[in-house]
Write an enzyme that holds these catalytic residues in place. Structure first.
Site, PDB file in Angstrom:
ATOM      1  N   SER A  16      13.529 110.078 -64.583  1.00  0.00           N
ATOM      2  CA  SER A  16      12.221 109.526 -64.217  1.00  0.00           C
ATOM      3  C   SER A  16      12.296 108.747 -62.915  1.00  0.00           C
ATOM      4  O   SER A  16      12.982 107.721 -62.806  1.00  0.00           O
ATOM      5  CB  SER A  16      11.701 108.608 -65.330  1.00  0.00           C
ATOM      6  OG  SER A  16      10.516 107.992 -64.882  1.00  0.00           O
ATOM      7  N   HIS A  41      11.458 113.908 -63.535  1.00  0.00           N
ATOM      8  CA  HIS A  41      10.246 113.509 -64.263  1.00  0.00           C
ATOM      9  C   HIS A  41       9.358 112.697 -63.330  1.00  0.00           C
ATOM     10  O   HIS A  41       9.770 111.674 -62.774  1.00  0.00           O
ATOM     11  CB  HIS A  41      10.668 112.684 -65.482  1.00  0.00           C
ATOM     12  CG  HIS A  41       9.558 112.348 -66.417  1.00  0.00           C
ATOM     13  ND1 HIS A  41       9.057 113.239 -67.345  1.00  0.00           N
ATOM     14  CD2 HIS A  41       8.858 111.210 -66.588  1.00  0.00           C
ATOM     15  CE1 HIS A  41       8.103 112.660 -68.041  1.00  0.00           C
ATOM     16  NE2 HIS A  41       7.951 111.421 -67.596  1.00  0.00           N
ATOM     17  N   ASP A  43       5.964 110.706 -63.023  1.00  0.00           N
ATOM     18  CA  ASP A  43       4.923 110.020 -63.806  1.00  0.00           C
ATOM     19  C   ASP A  43       3.699 109.723 -62.952  1.00  0.00           C
ATOM     20  O   ASP A  43       3.780 108.959 -61.987  1.00  0.00           O
ATOM     21  CB  ASP A  43       5.473 108.683 -64.325  1.00  0.00           C
ATOM     22  CG  ASP A  43       6.472 108.866 -65.451  1.00  0.00           C
ATOM     23  OD1 ASP A  43       6.114 109.477 -66.461  1.00  0.00           O
ATOM     24  OD2 ASP A  43       7.620 108.387 -65.310  1.00  0.00           O
ATOM     25  N   MET A  45       0.107 107.979 -62.874  1.00  0.00           N
ATOM     26  CA  MET A  45      -0.713 106.981 -63.585  1.00  0.00           C
ATOM     27  C   MET A  45      -1.934 106.641 -62.754  1.00  0.00           C
ATOM     28  O   MET A  45      -1.822 106.422 -61.545  1.00  0.00           O
ATOM     29  CB  MET A  45       0.101 105.715 -63.818  1.00  0.00           C
ATOM     30  CG  MET A  45       1.399 105.953 -64.562  1.00  0.00           C
ATOM     31  SD  MET A  45       2.295 104.421 -64.723  1.00  0.00           S
ATOM     32  CE  MET A  45       3.783 105.009 -65.539  1.00  0.00           C
ATOM     33  N   HIS A  74       4.308 114.356 -65.655  1.00  0.00           N
ATOM     34  CA  HIS A  74       3.708 113.699 -66.819  1.00  0.00           C
ATOM     35  C   HIS A  74       2.423 113.016 -66.364  1.00  0.00           C
ATOM     36  O   HIS A  74       2.463 111.976 -65.706  1.00  0.00           O
ATOM     37  CB  HIS A  74       4.727 112.676 -67.374  1.00  0.00           C
ATOM     38  CG  HIS A  74       4.236 111.856 -68.515  1.00  0.00           C
ATOM     39  ND1 HIS A  74       4.903 110.727 -68.961  1.00  0.00           N
ATOM     40  CD2 HIS A  74       3.167 111.995 -69.337  1.00  0.00           C
ATOM     41  CE1 HIS A  74       4.257 110.205 -69.986  1.00  0.00           C
ATOM     42  NE2 HIS A  74       3.193 110.953 -70.227  1.00  0.00           N
ATOM     43  N   MET A  76      -0.583 110.814 -66.799  1.00  0.00           N
ATOM     44  CA  MET A  76      -1.199 109.744 -67.606  1.00  0.00           C
ATOM     45  C   MET A  76      -2.519 109.408 -66.925  1.00  0.00           C
ATOM     46  O   MET A  76      -2.682 108.348 -66.325  1.00  0.00           O
ATOM     47  CB  MET A  76      -0.248 108.536 -67.670  1.00  0.00           C
ATOM     48  CG  MET A  76       0.950 108.797 -68.564  1.00  0.00           C
ATOM     49  SD  MET A  76       2.287 107.614 -68.313  1.00  0.00           S
ATOM     50  CE  MET A  76       3.158 108.455 -66.987  1.00  0.00           C
ATOM     51  N   MET A 145       5.843 110.180 -77.023  1.00  0.00           N
ATOM     52  CA  MET A 145       6.140 108.943 -76.300  1.00  0.00           C
ATOM     53  C   MET A 145       6.887 107.989 -77.220  1.00  0.00           C
ATOM     54  O   MET A 145       6.464 107.746 -78.357  1.00  0.00           O
ATOM     55  CB  MET A 145       4.849 108.280 -75.801  1.00  0.00           C
ATOM     56  CG  MET A 145       4.155 109.016 -74.665  1.00  0.00           C
ATOM     57  SD  MET A 145       5.181 109.263 -73.194  1.00  0.00           S
ATOM     58  CE  MET A 145       5.525 107.575 -72.671  1.00  0.00           C
ATOM     59  N   ASP A 183      10.223 110.196 -74.228  1.00  0.00           N
ATOM     60  CA  ASP A 183      10.068 109.462 -72.974  1.00  0.00           C
ATOM     61  C   ASP A 183       9.850 107.983 -73.270  1.00  0.00           C
ATOM     62  O   ASP A 183       8.855 107.617 -73.894  1.00  0.00           O
ATOM     63  CB  ASP A 183       8.862 110.055 -72.223  1.00  0.00           C
ATOM     64  CG  ASP A 183       8.639 109.442 -70.851  1.00  0.00           C
ATOM     65  OD1 ASP A 183       9.489 108.660 -70.400  1.00  0.00           O
ATOM     66  OD2 ASP A 183       7.599 109.769 -70.239  1.00  0.00           O
ATOM     67  N   GLY A 185      12.557 104.227 -73.097  1.00  0.00           N
ATOM     68  CA  GLY A 185      13.624 103.500 -73.791  1.00  0.00           C
ATOM     69  C   GLY A 185      14.804 104.360 -74.200  1.00  0.00           C
ATOM     70  O   GLY A 185      15.541 104.011 -75.122  1.00  0.00           O
TER      71      GLY A 185
END
Ligand code: DX5
Ligand code: ZN
Length: 229
Positions: A16, A41, A43, A45, A74, A76, A145, A183, A185
């Site tokens: 990521s 990855h 992300d 947003m 991904h 969002m 998630m 995805d 932690g």
């Protein structure tokens, strides 16, 4: 076009970029590739579907041009259907959108596939896996998630393990072979647990980019046997 392997049951690591040093993107991407990450990855947003705002189309275009890895996007964002074509044209190989963000889920999956891309559907920690059931046959990947979407560096939500096992069972019962992505932690400890539960595509940000040795960190994920400790 890049060959994207989304076969279930082989562990794949997706780095990521959210935790990368964005002033050195090319270096950070090459580092992930040589450390053994098959996917990057990305992300996206929008400050509406999630609190945070990250990066979007022009940055994807730039990084997809310099990377050999598959671009694992991904989204969002609200109304993903409106943007899938633009993301496909900017270099996305896999486009994952959120169940909670779209009213026209089947149309969105169909649009991604008609653009020749792999389609993924994501669910937030409080969304039951049963929500995905009607779309399972159409999908190339499901993203469970393991933190609330919006920020990197959060702690893994243990309850997600039950959802991964349930989904894994649902996929098996239907005779399908769809990989489950996780995805949030993910680290050397949580990876064993998610793999044991049935996940095979592991997104990791902080664990990889804050490691002293990224290749070692990637190997610690790839060598997990699924025997949770
Ligand atoms: C969170 C993002 C994740 C994030 C994961 O909304 O979807 O991809 O970068 O970061 P880590 O691995 O640090 O939890
Ligand atoms: Zn993500």
């Amino acid at each position: 076009m890049k060959a994207v392997n989304v076969k279930a049951h082989r562990t794949i690591v997706s780095a990521s970029l959210l935790s990368a040093d964005l002033s050195k993107l090319e270096k950070e991407i090459k580092k992930a590739e040589s450390a053994g990450c098959e996917y990057i990855h990305f992300d996206v947003m929008d400050g509406v579907f999630v609190e945070n705002i990250s990066y979007g189309l022009p940055v994807l275009k730039a990084v997809s041009n310099i990377s050999e890895a598959a671009m694992d996007v991904h989204l969002m964002i609200v109304n993903p259907l409106k943007y899938v074509k633009a993301f496909a044209e900017s270099g996305a190989d896999i486009i994952t959108f959120h169940f909670e963000a779209a009213s026209n889920i089947a149309d969105t999956i169909a649009a991604i596939k008609s653009l020749g891309k792999k389609a993924g559907l994501a669910i937030k920690p409080r969304t039951p896996v049963q929500s995905i059931l009607p779309y399972l046959e159409m999908l190339d990947m499901v993203l469970i998630m393991t933190v609330e979407p919006g920020f990197g560096g959060q702690s893994f939500i243990q309850d997600a393990l039950t959802k991964i096992s349930e989904l894994s069972e649902m996929i098996r019962e239907k005779g399908l072979s769809i990989p489950i992505q996780v995805d949030g932690g993910i680290n050397g400890k949580t990876a064993s647990k998610v793999i044991k539960a049935g996940a095979s595509i592991l997104v990791a940000g902080g664990y990889l980019y804050h490691a002293d040795n990224m290749a070692k960190a990637v190997n610690s994920l790839l060598s997990c046997t699924g025997e949770a400790t």
